[in-house]
Design an enzyme around this catalytic site. Structure first.
Site, PDB file in Angstrom:
ATOM      1  N   SER A  44       0.848  -1.202   0.000  1.00 39.29           N
ATOM      2  CA  SER A  44       0.000   0.000   0.000  1.00 39.29           C
ATOM      3  C   SER A  44       0.877   1.245   0.000  1.00 39.29           C
ATOM      4  CB  SER A  44      -0.921   0.021   1.228  1.00 39.29           C
ATOM      5  OG  SER A  44      -0.173   0.209   2.408  1.00 39.29           O
ATOM      6  N   HIS A  53      -4.249  -4.864  -2.239  1.00 35.65           N
ATOM      7  CA  HIS A  53      -3.911  -4.618  -0.837  1.00 35.65           C
ATOM      8  C   HIS A  53      -4.957  -5.193   0.099  1.00 35.65           C
ATOM      9  CE1 HIS A  53      -3.702  -1.821   2.795  1.00 35.65           C
ATOM     10  NE2 HIS A  53      -2.627  -2.578   2.858  1.00 35.65           N
ATOM     11  N   GLU A  55      -8.270  -3.847  -1.572  1.00 35.28           N
ATOM     12  CA  GLU A  55      -8.143  -2.710  -2.485  1.00 35.28           C
ATOM     13  C   GLU A  55      -7.459  -3.170  -3.769  1.00 35.28           C
ATOM     14  OE1 GLU A  55      -7.742   1.203   0.227  1.00 35.28           O
ATOM     15  OE2 GLU A  55      -6.095  -0.221   0.485  1.00 35.28           O
TER      16      GLU A  55
END
Length: 316
Positions: free
Chosen positions: A119, A142, A154
């Site tokens: 991230s 992520h 994500e």
């Protein structure tokens, strides 16, 4: 269809990612350079499955079925040579990830999609040593810890990946009961971590100013904003309350709030003193070493209960 998964790195995130996929029927190859880490990962996965059974989240027969879907490897090429989707959970070092993705491009079939659990590192930087045709099959993916319990994932959609390939990845995560966040711009921290750091900055500042004790500040969050956030997003909350009200409160309050650009001094002081939290026995709270395993288990149980309670919302 994506059927076969490869996970690179058997640490905290890697073993949880492997468990999450295997629990939902995927064939998983788990790779690590250290044999002891692979053994520990399998033991941790078995313990986490046992807790899921204990909390009536899965049936007992699912344990062996899940474990049977996970194979461990100490040879990278063997681990990924037949995989459809490979995600790396290696340390956050750009050069390491660049070289790893170059190896994965050499070892994986042409159709394999490559993902990073980062991230904090830019996708373009990680793809630097990979040819353009493979770059179309690369993304940031992520997860949140613990990966098998946190429903968020994500996914980057930064322009390098065709929409049809992205849709296949998104569909795969839907079958693994994950809520995907489509991130359109490559910014540090992506979406969820930036929101979390915004909350944390003000929480640490309140402690530093002595506004309230740690337990009361945590209580204010758990039974205030976080109680709504379990089912309702910030933008929904703003709409419900009225944007005019949020605008007035923002004008009055934001100028008084913490806006520093680095970690809080109190946080730095605790780190310098070795007060790192649960793992050192003291952070903002003190922990009896004998009670730490039980504290970790209770934390997991809370997440399991929350996951069960929020099923209605996560399916919408």
């Amino acid at each position: 269809m994506i059927k076969n998964i490869g996970v690179i790195g058997a640490g905290t995130m890697g073993h949880g990612i492997a468990l999450s996929f295997a629990l939902h029927g995927y064939d998983v190859n788990l790779y690590d350079t250290y044999e002891n880490q692979l053994k520990k990962a399998l033991a941790d996965i078995a313990d986490e499955l046992a807790l899921l059974v204990e909390e009536h989240f899965i049936e007992p027969e699912a344990v062996q079925a899940t474990l049977a879907r996970i194979k461990t490897y100490g040879d990278l090429q063997q681990a990924v040579q037949d995989r459809d989707f490979v995600i790396e959970a290696a340390p956050e070092k750009l050069e390491l990830k660049q070289n790893l993705f170059k190896q994965l491009d050499d070892f994986c079939p042409k159709h394999t999609i490559l993902a990073s659990n980062t991230s904090s590192l830019p996708l373009n930087g990680m793809m630097a040593l990979v040819p353009p045709e493979r770059q179309q099959r690369m993304l940031v993916n992520h997860w949140y810890n613990p990966a098998h319990l946190m429903p968020i994932v994500e996914l980057s959609y930064f322009g390098n990946m065709p929409e049809d390939i992205y849709n296949k990845v998104e569909a795969m995560f839907a079958t693994a009961k994950k809520q995907t966040v489509k991130v359109l711009k490559d910014v540090p921290g992506l979406v969820a971590n930036r929101i979390q750091q915004g909350v944390a900055r003000e929480v640490f500042s309140l402690i530093e100013m002595g506004v309230a004790e740690p337990a009361d500040i945590d209580k204010a969050l758990k039974f205030g904003p976080a109680f709504r956030y379990a089912t309702t997003g910030q933008l929904e909350v703003a709409d419900f309350g009225g944007l005019d009200i949020w605008c007035i409160v923002g004008d009055n309050l934001l100028k008084e709030m913490d806006n520093r650009k680095e970690a809080n001094d109190l946080l730095k002081q605790k780190v310098a003193e070795g007060k790192l939290g649960l793992k050192s026995g003291e952070g903002f709270y003190k922990y009896n070493p004998d009670e730490i395993p039980g504290i970790k288990k209770e934390f997991m149980k809370k997440l399991i209960h929350q996951l069960k309670a929020s099923e209605y919302y996560t399916q919408k």
